[in-house]
Design a protein around this motif. Sequence first.
Motif, PDB file in Angstrom:
ATOM      1  N   GLU A 328      -0.370  -3.469  -5.575  1.00 51.70           N
ATOM      2  CA  GLU A 328      -1.346  -4.416  -6.132  1.00 51.70           C
ATOM      3  C   GLU A 328      -1.798  -5.423  -5.072  1.00 51.70           C
ATOM      4  OE1 GLU A 328      -2.371  -4.567  -9.494  1.00 51.70           O
ATOM      5  OE2 GLU A 328      -1.324  -2.657  -9.779  1.00 51.70           O
ATOM      6  N   LEU A 329      -0.904  -5.718  -4.125  1.00 53.33           N
ATOM      7  CA  LEU A 329      -1.181  -6.771  -3.142  1.00 53.33           C
ATOM      8  C   LEU A 329      -1.791  -6.242  -1.848  1.00 53.33           C
ATOM      9  CD1 LEU A 329       2.228  -8.612  -3.574  1.00 53.33           C
ATOM     10  CD2 LEU A 329       0.024  -9.439  -4.403  1.00 53.33           C
ATOM     11  N   VAL A 334      -4.887  -9.373   3.862  1.00 52.58           N
ATOM     12  CA  VAL A 334      -3.526  -9.924   3.897  1.00 52.58           C
ATOM     13  C   VAL A 334      -2.676  -9.097   4.858  1.00 52.58           C
ATOM     14  CG1 VAL A 334      -3.578 -10.872   1.567  1.00 52.58           C
ATOM     15  CG2 VAL A 334      -2.777  -8.534   1.912  1.00 52.58           C
ATOM     16  N   ASN A 335      -1.716  -9.763   5.483  1.00 55.45           N
ATOM     17  CA  ASN A 335      -0.769  -9.103   6.387  1.00 55.45           C
ATOM     18  C   ASN A 335       0.555  -8.948   5.657  1.00 55.45           C
ATOM     19  OD1 ASN A 335       0.658  -8.099   8.560  1.00 55.45           O
ATOM     20  ND2 ASN A 335       0.989 -10.122   9.486  1.00 55.45           N
ATOM     21  N   VAL A 347       3.484   3.546   3.733  1.00 53.37           N
ATOM     22  CA  VAL A 347       2.255   3.110   3.071  1.00 53.37           C
ATOM     23  C   VAL A 347       1.240   2.653   4.108  1.00 53.37           C
ATOM     24  CG1 VAL A 347       1.282   1.598   1.310  1.00 53.37           C
ATOM     25  CG2 VAL A 347       3.667   2.316   1.136  1.00 53.37           C
ATOM     26  N   THR A 348       0.050   3.211   4.035  1.00 50.50           N
ATOM     27  CA  THR A 348      -1.038   2.796   4.921  1.00 50.50           C
ATOM     28  C   THR A 348      -1.419   1.352   4.627  1.00 50.50           C
ATOM     29  OG1 THR A 348      -1.888   5.059   4.970  1.00 50.50           O
ATOM     30  CG2 THR A 348      -3.389   3.315   5.677  1.00 50.50           C
ATOM     31  N   GLY A 349      -1.552   0.562   5.697  1.00 50.63           N
ATOM     32  CA  GLY A 349      -1.958  -0.829   5.527  1.00 50.63           C
ATOM     33  C   GLY A 349      -0.805  -1.803   5.456  1.00 50.63           C
TER      34      GLY A 349
END
Length: 551
Positions: A328-329, A334-335, A347-349
Motif C-alpha cells: 500500500e505504501l 517515498v524511500n 519487491v520492485t521499488g
Amino acid sequence: MALKRIGDLLLEQGVITKEVLTDALKKQEKNERLGETFVRLGILSEGQILHALEDSTGVKRVALANYTVDEKALGMVDEAFCRRHVLIPLRLEGNKIFYATSDPLDFEAFEELRALTGYRPKAFSSPKNDIITQIEKYYGFTRTLEALGVKQSIITEQEEDLEDEYDDTPMVKLVNQILASAVFQRASDIHIDPMDDKILVRYRVDGILEVVREFPIKILNQMISRIKVMANMDITETRIPQDGRIQTFIQQKSIDLRISTLPTVRGEKVVMRILDLSGQMSRIKSLGLDDKDERVIRDMIAQPNGIVLVSGPTGSGKTTTLYACLHELNRQDVNIVTVEDPVEIKVTGINQVQVHPDVHLTFANALRSILRQDPNIIMIGEIRDVETAEISIRASLTGHLVLSTIHTNDAVKTIVRLLDMNVEPFLLASSLTGVISQRLVRRLCTQCSYDDDPNPAEVAIFKRYALDIDKVKRAKGCPSCNYKGYAGRVGVFEVLPIKSNLQKLIAERATIDLLEKEARRQGMLTLFQAGLLKVRQGITTLEEVMKVASE
C-alpha cells in the motif's frame, strides 16, 4: 464412451451458459484443457466439474488419498505417460485396467492405455493435484529408492546395511523429490525424524504436521549428508546442532530453505523451513480483516511517523501482513528500506537488506546505516533485543514510519514486553502508533463444508459475547481438500490503535489489567472474539479458533 466435449456436457447440464462457454473458449490458452480454463478463470471449481461429469458420463470419483495402488498395474505404464495425460493406473481386474484421471473425456489417453497394456481401460475421476501427488508417491520415490538398493516391501533387520559405495545420484534425486513434493503440497516446513527402525518425513501444511513418507533407517546418514552438502554445513559434525540455508529453484519457483539439524538419541533430526521467494505480496484487502480493522490499519500506516508492530508466534503470518502494508505504501515518491532475515519476497521499488550476523550486519547495525539513507519508511523483520527497539523508537521520533514484528501473544502484552525490555515509557507512549496481533486458522473447504445446528456449548460461548448463532459450518472432507475438510488458512486479528488514553497509561507504566481494560473500552476485539466472528461467517470452525486463541 460417447464422444462429447466437456463444454457441451456442462452446457447440457445447465452448469454454464453458452455465453460463458464462448468466453472461456476465447480465453483458453495453448495446450490448456477447457476444464482447466474454467478453473483458472474462477468460473467453476475442479470439484464442480468432476461432479457434473459424474452425473453425465457415469464416471465415478475415487478418493486417491485412501486408495492403495496395485504395483502390477503401475508396472504396465511408464511415468512419462502418466504425467503427460495426468492419470495413474489403479488395479487390474479380469481384462480391465482401472485408472484415475483428471479428464474422463481424454479419449486419446483411453486409446493409448488400451494399446499400451492390452487391457480394456475403465476410468475413474479424481482432482488433478491428487493424481500428481500419487504419481510423485508411486513413481518418483519408489524408483529412486530402488536405485538406492532399497525395496519398497517391508524392510527387515536381516537386509544388508547400505555400506556399498552407491553412486550418490539416487540420493540427490530422493532429496530433490522430497523438496519438490513439499513445495507442490504448499508445505511450510519439512521434518525428517529418525525413529528406531525407520525415517518419518512429515510436511506441515496449513499449520498441521502430517506423515507423508516412511523410509528405512539405514539411508538416514546418506540423506542427512546430502542435505548438509546442499546447505554448506559440516557433514562430519553430528554431535552439535547446525544451521544452514539452501537457495534453489523448484517448479519454476525461487525457494529459500532454512535448515536446522538437531542430534537426537536415534540420529540427527532435520527441519527445513520453506520460503517461497517468488511469492506474490498479499493486499490488505485479502488478509481477512473486517471492515473496521482494515480502516484502522490503513489509518496507522498513513501516519508520517511512528511505529506499527505486528505480533504473534512463528508461522502466524506476520511477514505477510507487513508486506501487504508495504504494498500500500510503495510509491515512487517515498524511500522504503527493509532489513530482514531472510528477505522472503523481492519487491520492485523497495530497498531490501539481508541480515548477515557472521559479518556483524545485525538488525541494529543495519538500522543505523539505513537511517543515513534518507528513508521515509523502514521495515524491520523483527525486534529481537532492546538495542533494535531503542533505535526503532528513535527513528520513529525523528520523522520515520517504522514497521516491524515482535514475538508476543497479544496486542497489550506487546506493550508490556517493550516496557520490560527497559524502553522508556514516555518514549514508547509517544512513538507507538498501533499493534496488530494475529493468528492463522484453517479455512473450511468451500466444496464440502455443510450447515449444522450449534451444540449447547457453542451457543453458550457465543452468548457470553452477546452474539447470536443459528447455524455453524462443519468440516466434512472431499477430494478437493484431500479429505481434510479444510483448504488454506485465513488470519484472525486483534487491532489496537494507540490513542490518547492508552498513551497516558503507557507513560505511567500502568498494569496489564488497566491496559487491557482501556483497549476493550475503545473497541478492540480480542483474538478470540475476532475468531468467533469468523465462525459465524462460516469461514472456519470453533475448534480451529480455540487452537490459537482462548479467553
